[in-house]
Design a protein around this motif. Structure first.
Motif, PDB file in Angstrom:
ATOM      1  N   ASP A 117       0.872  -1.055  -0.178  1.00  8.74           N
ATOM      2  CA  ASP A 117      -0.107   0.141  -0.078  1.00  8.74           C
ATOM      3  C   ASP A 117       0.771   1.132   0.010  1.00  8.74           C
ATOM      4  OD1 ASP A 117      -2.218  -1.747   0.226  1.00  8.74           O
ATOM      5  OD2 ASP A 117      -2.362  -1.300   2.371  1.00  8.74           O
ATOM      6  N   TYR A 118       1.993   1.226   0.689  1.00  8.83           N
ATOM      7  CA  TYR A 118       2.788   2.624   0.892  1.00  8.83           C
ATOM      8  C   TYR A 118       3.436   2.684  -0.579  1.00  8.83           C
ATOM      9  CZ  TYR A 118       6.114   6.097   2.242  1.00  8.83           C
ATOM     10  OH  TYR A 118       6.730   7.109   2.228  1.00  8.83           O
ATOM     11  N   ARG A 119       3.894   1.634  -1.111  1.00  8.23           N
ATOM     12  CA  ARG A 119       4.569   1.869  -2.499  1.00  8.23           C
ATOM     13  C   ARG A 119       3.502   2.198  -3.513  1.00  8.23           C
ATOM     14  NH1 ARG A 119       9.326  -0.729  -3.351  1.00  8.23           N
ATOM     15  NH2 ARG A 119       9.030  -0.749  -5.730  1.00  8.23           N
ATOM     16  N   GLU A 120       2.323   1.879  -3.372  1.00  8.48           N
ATOM     17  CA  GLU A 120       1.504   2.513  -4.563  1.00  8.48           C
ATOM     18  C   GLU A 120       1.139   3.910  -3.958  1.00  8.48           C
ATOM     19  OE1 GLU A 120      -2.169  -0.033  -4.017  1.00  8.48           O
ATOM     20  OE2 GLU A 120      -1.088  -1.833  -5.149  1.00  8.48           O
ATOM     21  N   TYR A 121       0.960   4.271  -2.738  1.00 12.40           N
ATOM     22  CA  TYR A 121       0.908   5.585  -2.135  1.00 12.40           C
ATOM     23  C   TYR A 121       1.885   6.440  -2.867  1.00 12.40           C
ATOM     24  CZ  TYR A 121       1.156   9.522   0.935  1.00 12.40           C
ATOM     25  OH  TYR A 121       1.328  10.822   1.353  1.00 12.40           O
ATOM     26  N   TYR A 122       3.315   6.049  -2.794  1.00 11.97           N
ATOM     27  CA  TYR A 122       4.436   6.840  -2.862  1.00 11.97           C
ATOM     28  C   TYR A 122       4.211   7.008  -4.642  1.00 11.97           C
ATOM     29  CZ  TYR A 122       9.359   7.762  -3.687  1.00 11.97           C
ATOM     30  OH  TYR A 122      10.550   8.355  -4.002  1.00 11.97           O
ATOM     31  N   PHE A 123       4.302   5.867  -5.275  1.00 12.99           N
ATOM     32  CA  PHE A 123       4.555   6.109  -6.909  1.00 12.99           C
ATOM     33  C   PHE A 123       3.206   6.571  -7.385  1.00 12.99           C
ATOM     34  CE2 PHE A 123       7.281   2.559  -6.226  1.00 12.99           C
ATOM     35  CZ  PHE A 123       8.564   2.927  -6.733  1.00 12.99           C
ATOM     36  N   ASN A 125       1.746   9.355  -5.962  1.00 15.63           N
ATOM     37  CA  ASN A 125       1.891  10.800  -5.650  1.00 15.63           C
ATOM     38  C   ASN A 125       3.415  11.570  -5.833  1.00 15.63           C
ATOM     39  OD1 ASN A 125      -0.678  11.559  -3.708  1.00 15.63           O
ATOM     40  ND2 ASN A 125       0.009   9.523  -2.859  1.00 15.63           N
ATOM     41  N   ASN A 126       4.385  10.638  -5.852  1.00 16.43           N
ATOM     42  CA  ASN A 126       5.603  11.233  -6.129  1.00 16.43           C
ATOM     43  C   ASN A 126       5.845  12.043  -7.512  1.00 16.43           C
ATOM     44  OD1 ASN A 126       8.236  11.269  -5.626  1.00 16.43           O
ATOM     45  ND2 ASN A 126       8.866   9.893  -7.520  1.00 16.43           N
ATOM     46  N   PRO A 127       5.064  11.667  -8.578  1.00 16.30           N
ATOM     47  CA  PRO A 127       5.035  12.646  -9.621  1.00 16.30           C
ATOM     48  C   PRO A 127       4.642  13.896  -9.355  1.00 16.30           C
ATOM     49  CG  PRO A 127       4.258  10.583 -10.587  1.00 16.30           C
ATOM     50  CD  PRO A 127       4.292  10.312  -8.910  1.00 16.30           C
ATOM     51  N   THR A 128       3.501  13.942  -8.542  1.00 10.92           N
ATOM     52  CA  THR A 128       2.789  15.439  -8.376  1.00 10.92           C
ATOM     53  C   THR A 128       3.913  16.079  -7.006  1.00 10.92           C
ATOM     54  OG1 THR A 128       0.697  14.311  -8.307  1.00 10.92           O
ATOM     55  CG2 THR A 128       0.990  16.803  -7.240  1.00 10.92           C
ATOM     56  N   TRP A 129       4.579  15.324  -6.220  1.00  6.87           N
ATOM     57  CA  TRP A 129       5.499  15.801  -5.495  1.00  6.87           C
ATOM     58  C   TRP A 129       6.553  16.614  -6.180  1.00  6.87           C
ATOM     59  CZ3 TRP A 129       5.326  11.245  -1.709  1.00  6.87           C
ATOM     60  CH2 TRP A 129       4.258  11.149  -1.082  1.00  6.87           C
ATOM     61  N   ALA A 130       7.078  15.773  -7.054  1.00  7.51           N
ATOM     62  CA  ALA A 130       8.306  16.292  -7.911  1.00  7.51           C
ATOM     63  C   ALA A 130       7.983  17.597  -8.830  1.00  7.51           C
ATOM     64  CB  ALA A 130       8.789  15.034  -8.825  1.00  7.51           C
ATOM     65  N   LEU A 131       6.838  17.468  -9.238  1.00 10.48           N
ATOM     66  CA  LEU A 131       6.304  18.707 -10.022  1.00 10.48           C
ATOM     67  C   LEU A 131       6.075  20.144  -9.250  1.00 10.48           C
ATOM     68  CD1 LEU A 131       3.646  17.228 -12.529  1.00 10.48           C
ATOM     69  CD2 LEU A 131       5.909  18.025 -13.236  1.00 10.48           C
ATOM     70  N   GLU A 132       5.435  19.706  -8.151  1.00 11.97           N
ATOM     71  CA  GLU A 132       5.453  20.735  -7.107  1.00 11.97           C
ATOM     72  C   GLU A 132       6.545  21.476  -6.703  1.00 11.97           C
ATOM     73  OE1 GLU A 132       2.672  19.542  -4.127  1.00 11.97           O
ATOM     74  OE2 GLU A 132       1.025  19.722  -5.212  1.00 11.97           O
ATOM     75  N   THR A 133       7.565  20.438  -6.425  1.00 15.95           N
ATOM     76  CA  THR A 133       8.878  21.096  -5.845  1.00 15.95           C
ATOM     77  C   THR A 133       9.639  21.638  -7.146  1.00 15.95           C
ATOM     78  OG1 THR A 133       9.139  19.020  -4.608  1.00 15.95           O
ATOM     79  CG2 THR A 133      11.570  20.199  -5.230  1.00 15.95           C
ATOM     80  N   LEU A 134       9.553  21.380  -8.326  1.00 13.63           N
ATOM     81  CA  LEU A 134      10.289  22.249  -9.629  1.00 13.63           C
ATOM     82  C   LEU A 134       9.423  23.306  -9.687  1.00 13.63           C
ATOM     83  CD1 LEU A 134      10.637  19.301 -12.049  1.00 13.63           C
ATOM     84  CD2 LEU A 134      12.333  20.303 -10.704  1.00 13.63           C
ATOM     85  N   CYS A 135       8.221  23.458  -9.329  1.00 12.07           N
ATOM     86  CA  CYS A 135       7.329  24.691  -9.880  1.00 12.07           C
ATOM     87  C   CYS A 135       7.581  25.799  -8.510  1.00 12.07           C
ATOM     88  CB  CYS A 135       5.605  24.476  -9.766  1.00 12.07           C
ATOM     89  SG  CYS A 135       5.412  23.544 -11.277  1.00 12.07           S
ATOM     90  N   ARG A 276       5.152  19.918   2.008  1.00 17.01           N
ATOM     91  CA  ARG A 276       6.218  19.840   2.982  1.00 17.01           C
ATOM     92  C   ARG A 276       6.065  19.076   4.152  1.00 17.01           C
ATOM     93  NH1 ARG A 276       6.062  24.764   4.395  1.00 17.01           N
ATOM     94  NH2 ARG A 276       7.035  25.435   2.443  1.00 17.01           N
ATOM     95  N   ARG A 277       4.911  18.799   4.634  1.00 11.36           N
ATOM     96  CA  ARG A 277       4.639  17.904   5.575  1.00 11.36           C
ATOM     97  C   ARG A 277       4.747  16.412   5.053  1.00 11.36           C
ATOM     98  NH1 ARG A 277      -0.706  20.966   8.513  1.00 11.36           N
ATOM     99  NH2 ARG A 277       0.519  22.757   9.622  1.00 11.36           N
ATOM    100  N   SER A 278       4.261  16.036   4.014  1.00  7.90           N
ATOM    101  CA  SER A 278       4.340  14.944   3.624  1.00  7.90           C
ATOM    102  C   SER A 278       5.645  14.315   3.206  1.00  7.90           C
ATOM    103  CB  SER A 278       3.452  14.739   2.090  1.00  7.90           C
ATOM    104  OG  SER A 278       3.703  15.428   1.235  1.00  7.90           O
ATOM    105  N   ARG A 279       6.424  15.601   2.720  1.00  7.95           N
ATOM    106  CA  ARG A 279       7.879  15.013   2.315  1.00  7.95           C
ATOM    107  C   ARG A 279       8.802  14.639   3.634  1.00  7.95           C
ATOM    108  NH1 ARG A 279      10.891  19.300  -1.157  1.00  7.95           N
ATOM    109  NH2 ARG A 279      10.233  20.576   0.766  1.00  7.95           N
ATOM    110  N   ASN A 280       8.442  15.445   4.539  1.00  3.13           N
ATOM    111  CA  ASN A 280       9.017  15.191   6.125  1.00  3.13           C
ATOM    112  C   ASN A 280       8.716  14.041   6.622  1.00  3.13           C
ATOM    113  OD1 ASN A 280      10.362  17.614   5.665  1.00  3.13           O
ATOM    114  ND2 ASN A 280       8.824  18.799   6.907  1.00  3.13           N
ATOM    115  N   SER A 281       7.199  13.685   6.827  1.00  2.00           N
ATOM    116  CA  SER A 281       6.829  12.501   7.188  1.00  2.00           C
ATOM    117  C   SER A 281       7.356  11.049   6.547  1.00  2.00           C
ATOM    118  CB  SER A 281       5.373  12.497   7.213  1.00  2.00           C
ATOM    119  OG  SER A 281       4.820  12.359   5.840  1.00  2.00           O
ATOM    120  N   GLY A 282       7.631  11.281   5.111  1.00  2.00           N
ATOM    121  CA  GLY A 282       8.324  10.362   4.351  1.00  2.00           C
ATOM    122  C   GLY A 282       9.669  10.256   4.354  1.00  2.00           C
TER     123      GLY A 282
END
Length: 282
Positions: A117-123, A125-135, A276-282
């Motif tokens: 479940d965590y791998r599915e959650y990570y993969f 949401n990870n593209p969205t997290w990466a785009l938000e970091t770049l933006c 930021r919170r999700s990245r710190n918790s992960g």
């Protein structure tokens, strides 16, 4: 050499179809072609090194709610053991061992589901997290690090004279009608260089990101304290505004700069905080 007419010469001798490796390469202690092909097929330039087998954070393991089925089995096992460590030779020994095995299997299955479940959650949401970091990256102002060359007057003995330069009147570096990619706050900051004040971002969205990240909070704080908000443009230094929305209307009507509305700025700020919170918790 067991020639096989249906294949290439020495194919059956040098290629072991059961062992899956080339006898010739193995004898020469070289990598087999099949093994290299399998290696290259599993290597990807987009592979995420953080997606490891044990990628689940410790907080996820610690915050898992207790499994009611496993808890019931453990209570049943505790009742049979009656607080005793040793149960060999007792009439309930077989049942206790069966419960122990069942509890161990169910824990392993639950851990496997958690990882899945965590791998599915990570993969997911990870593209969205990466785009938000770049933006969220700030487009830095380009600075000219080359110092101006000073004019050195040649010695008079060489017969040279300093050329006469006709001085032109100073041009208007900061017109009232600004470029749509310029920051309405940096253009009046006299602490910056001329190039930094007149810097143009690649597009208005990047300009708005810069303004929201570096200037908006100070203006919102001034509004909360009941202070007047100033326009830093050198031709608008006498303009005094009461709210941030008045400042937005001013730069839109006078300088033709359309800033991000307040509700969109708040939504962007909330998204950055959640990321930021999700990245710190992960």
């Amino acid at each position: 050499m067991r020639h096989d007419p249906k294949f290439y010469t020495f194919q059956s001798a040098y290629l072991n179809e059961i062992a899956k490796f080339h006898l010739q390469n193995a004898f020469l202690e070289e990598e087999t072609e099949d093994q290299l092909f399998r290696l290259f097929a599993h290597v990807s330039l987009t592979r995420d090194p953080r997606a490891t087998r044990d990628m689940v954070p410790a907080e996820v393991w610690a915050n898992r709610p207790p499994d009611p089925e496993i808890s019931a089995l453990e209570e049943q096992k505790a009742e049979l053991k009656q607080g005793r460590y040793r149960f060999q030779g007792r009439e309930d020994e077989a049942k206790i061992q069966a419960l122990t095995k069942e509890i161990r299997n169910k824990r392993a299955q639950r851990n496997k589901r958690t990882v899945k479940d965590y791998r599915e959650y990570y993969f997911y949401n990870n593209p969205t997290w990466a785009l938000e970091t770049l933006c969220g990256k700030r487009e830095t102002v380009k600075r000219n690090r080359t110092p101006p060359t000073a004019y050195t007057e040649p010695p008079a003995t060489l017969g040279f004279t300093k050329p006469e330069v006709e001085l032109e009147p100073a041009s208007d570096h900061f017109p009232l009608l600004m470029n749509t990619n310029q920051c309405p706050e940096c253009i009046g900051d006299e602490r910056l260089t001329l190039g930094e004040r007149a810097f143009r971002y690649s597009r208005p969205t990047k300009r708005n990101d810069h303004f929201d990240d570096h200037h908006l909070e100070a203006k919102e704080r001034a509004e909360q304290l009941g202070q007047l908000i100033k326009c830093t443009h050198e031709k608008c230094k006498d303009v005094k505004l009461s709210t941030v929305d008045h400042f937005r209307n001013h730069v839109k009507s006078v300088h033709k700069i359309v800033l991000r509305p307040s509700h969109q700025a708040q939504e962007r700020r909330a998204r950055k905080l959640m990321h930021r919170r999700s990245r710190n918790s992960g």
